[in-house]
Design an enzyme around this catalytic site. Structure first.
Site, short mmCIF file in Angstrom:
data_model
loop_
_atom_site.label_atom_id
_atom_site.label_comp_id
_atom_site.label_asym_id
_atom_site.label_seq_id
_atom_site.Cartn_x
_atom_site.Cartn_y
_atom_site.Cartn_z
N ARG A 36 0.85 -1.20 0.00
CA ARG A 36 0.00 0.00 0.00
C ARG A 36 0.89 1.24 0.00
NH1 ARG A 36 -1.21 1.92 4.53
NH2 ARG A 36 -1.94 0.03 5.54
N TYR A 81 -17.79 16.09 -15.18
CA TYR A 81 -18.25 14.69 -15.20
C TYR A 81 -19.20 14.45 -14.02
CZ TYR A 81 -17.96 9.70 -14.23
OH TYR A 81 -18.27 8.40 -13.94
N ASP A 101 -8.76 18.17 -14.98
CA ASP A 101 -9.02 16.77 -15.35
C ASP A 101 -8.65 16.63 -16.82
OD1 ASP A 101 -10.13 14.36 -16.17
OD2 ASP A 101 -11.77 14.47 -14.74
N LYS A 145 -9.46 5.39 -19.01
CA LYS A 145 -9.80 5.86 -20.35
C LYS A 145 -8.60 5.75 -21.30
CE LYS A 145 -13.71 6.41 -18.36
NZ LYS A 145 -13.67 7.11 -17.13
C1 PLP Z 1 -13.56 13.09 -17.25
C2 PLP Z 1 -13.63 12.02 -16.21
N1 PLP Z 1 -13.02 12.21 -15.03
C3 PLP Z 1 -13.08 11.27 -14.05
C4 PLP Z 1 -13.75 10.08 -14.22
C5 PLP Z 1 -13.81 9.08 -13.11
O1 PLP Z 1 -12.93 8.03 -13.36
P1 PLP Z 1 -13.16 6.52 -12.90
O2 PLP Z 1 -14.38 6.01 -13.58
O3 PLP Z 1 -11.90 5.84 -13.32
O4 PLP Z 1 -13.33 6.54 -11.40
C6 PLP Z 1 -14.39 9.84 -15.45
C7 PLP Z 1 -15.11 8.57 -15.67
O5 PLP Z 1 -15.88 8.43 -16.61
C8 PLP Z 1 -14.33 10.83 -16.46
O6 PLP Z 1 -14.92 10.66 -17.66
#
Ligand code: PLP
Length: 385
Positions: A54, A107, A180, A205
């Protein structure tokens, strides 16, 4: 954790940063260290600083070094998911009474984390149009504002924000700018070089790229902030496992070539959709019609594989399109080599229903994969007919 001198080119860094051949065996690919614990040579006699996975694991360390190199930051941290990364970040930098200013189209899961999970712990939030710098200036003015949260391009409206301008506004009031960078990936955009303080990724992604791993990451430029985040990564425990880290590392090596192809395919499809009579609007930063095309062209080196369209026939037509494609698979998530289609209002962004971040019901989001573009166009043509 090793990081040999590597070239400056992005693809060279993606393939080599932190990834020296294994000194014990010469293995060219970094080994997958599936271990929870490490033999000590006498109490406290750690080999390479490793005591428990961890706290640190060599495979995760390799990924973290590579991520920092690609985002041009000083420290990368890998988590179990994008939301785990976001949670760790927000609970590291915010205290009860603090405020988060976020884009009005973040998101849905990010909005849910901030508005439903963190709000009961005393963190407030204010959605704002990040393209309206005057509004952002007003929103960040209260001294309790700790973070400006920007997603660019945004999910699923593909809005683009001017990172350098936002950094200036945020820093003028002592606020952190978080970007992000999930949609662009560091191949197309490097927010830290434009003044952002923290980059967030859902490595699920484009960085993972093959729809087979859920993960997240933070990258920072500031060493002290990096230390605080690393402390919380261990103390809160939502770390990326070794196999997940290895999968993302494997995928980083092809990020550049994948993003080039994603961008080329999406650009072609965006232009084709523009001409289609069933389509009311195409949201893609690469189109000259996009309201922030100039900003996107200045801060990105390509426009990525994500696009959204609005159907003249409203929600019913949007749902029908999602059900009629055959190559575009109806599924959540994005950024993999295969093309996906989804209806954000009812699927990925359902948690924003009734909030200021609600997504229009006539909107369909495409994650354009790297298949042959003629096949993708043929699929859309039959589905829209
Ligand atoms: C732009 C964006 N940020 C953060 C996330 C969250 O990521 P995770 O699904 O890996 O927790 C997503 C998920 O779809 C996303 O599209």
């Amino acid at each position: 954790m090793s990081s040999r001198e590597v070239g400056q080119g992005f693809n060279t860094r993606a393939i080599h940063a932190g990834q020296e051949p294994d000194p014990a065996t010469g293995a060219v690919i970094p080994p997958l260290h599936l271990t929870t614990t490490y033999k000590q040579d006498g109490v406290g006699g750690l080999r390479g600083g490793y005591e428990y996975s961890r706290s640190a694991n060599p495979t995760r360390d390799t990924l973290q070094t590579a991520l920092a190199a690609l985002e041009q930051g000083s420290r990368g941290l890998a988590f179990a998911s994008g939301l785990a990364a976001e949670d760790t970040l927000l609970r590291t930098v915010c205290r009860p009474g603090d405020r988060v200013v976020l884009g009005g189209d973040a998101y849905g899961g990010t909005y849910r984390l901030i508005s439903r999970v963190l709000e009961p712990w005393g963190i407030t939030h204010q959605p704002v149009d990040l393209n309206d710098l005057g509004a952002v200036r007003t929103a960040v003015a209260p001294a309790s504002t700790r973070v400006v949260w920007c997603e660019t391009p945004s999910n699923p409206l593909l809005n683009v924000s001017d990172i350098a301008a936002l950094a200036e506004v945020a820093h003028a009031s002592g606020t952190l700018l978080v970007v992000d960078n999930t949609f662009a990936s560091p191949y197309l955009q490097r927010p830290l070089t434009l003044g952002a303080d923290v980059v967030v990724h859902s490595t699920t992604k484009y960085l993972g790229g093959h729809s087979d791993v859920v993960g997240g990451a933070l990258v920072v430029a500031d060493d002290e902030l990096g230390e605080r985040l690393a402390y919380h990564q261990n103390a809160m425990g939502a770390v990326a496992g070794p196999f997940d880290s290895w999968l993302v590392l494997r995928s980083l090596k092809t990020l550049g070539v994948r993003m080039d192809r994603h961008s080329a395919n999406a650009g072609r499809i965006a232009e084709w959709l523009l001409e289609h009579p069933a389509v009311g609007a195409v949201l893609y930063p690469g189109l000259p019609e996009h309201r922030n095309h100039d900003v996107a062209a200045a801060q990105m080196s390509g426009f990525g594989g994500m696009l959204s369209l609005r159907l003249r026939g409203g929600e019913e037509a949007a749902l029908r399109l999602c059900e009629k494609t055959t190559l575009f698979t109806l599924a959540e998530s994005l950024g993999g080599v295969e093309s996906l289609i989804e209806h954000p209002h009812r699927m990925t962004h359902a948690s924003a229903a009734g909030s200021p971040l609600e997504v229009p019901a006539d909107l369909v989001r495409l994650s354009v994969g790297i298949e042959d573009v003629e096949d993708l166009l043929a699929d859309l043509e039959q589905a829209l007919a």
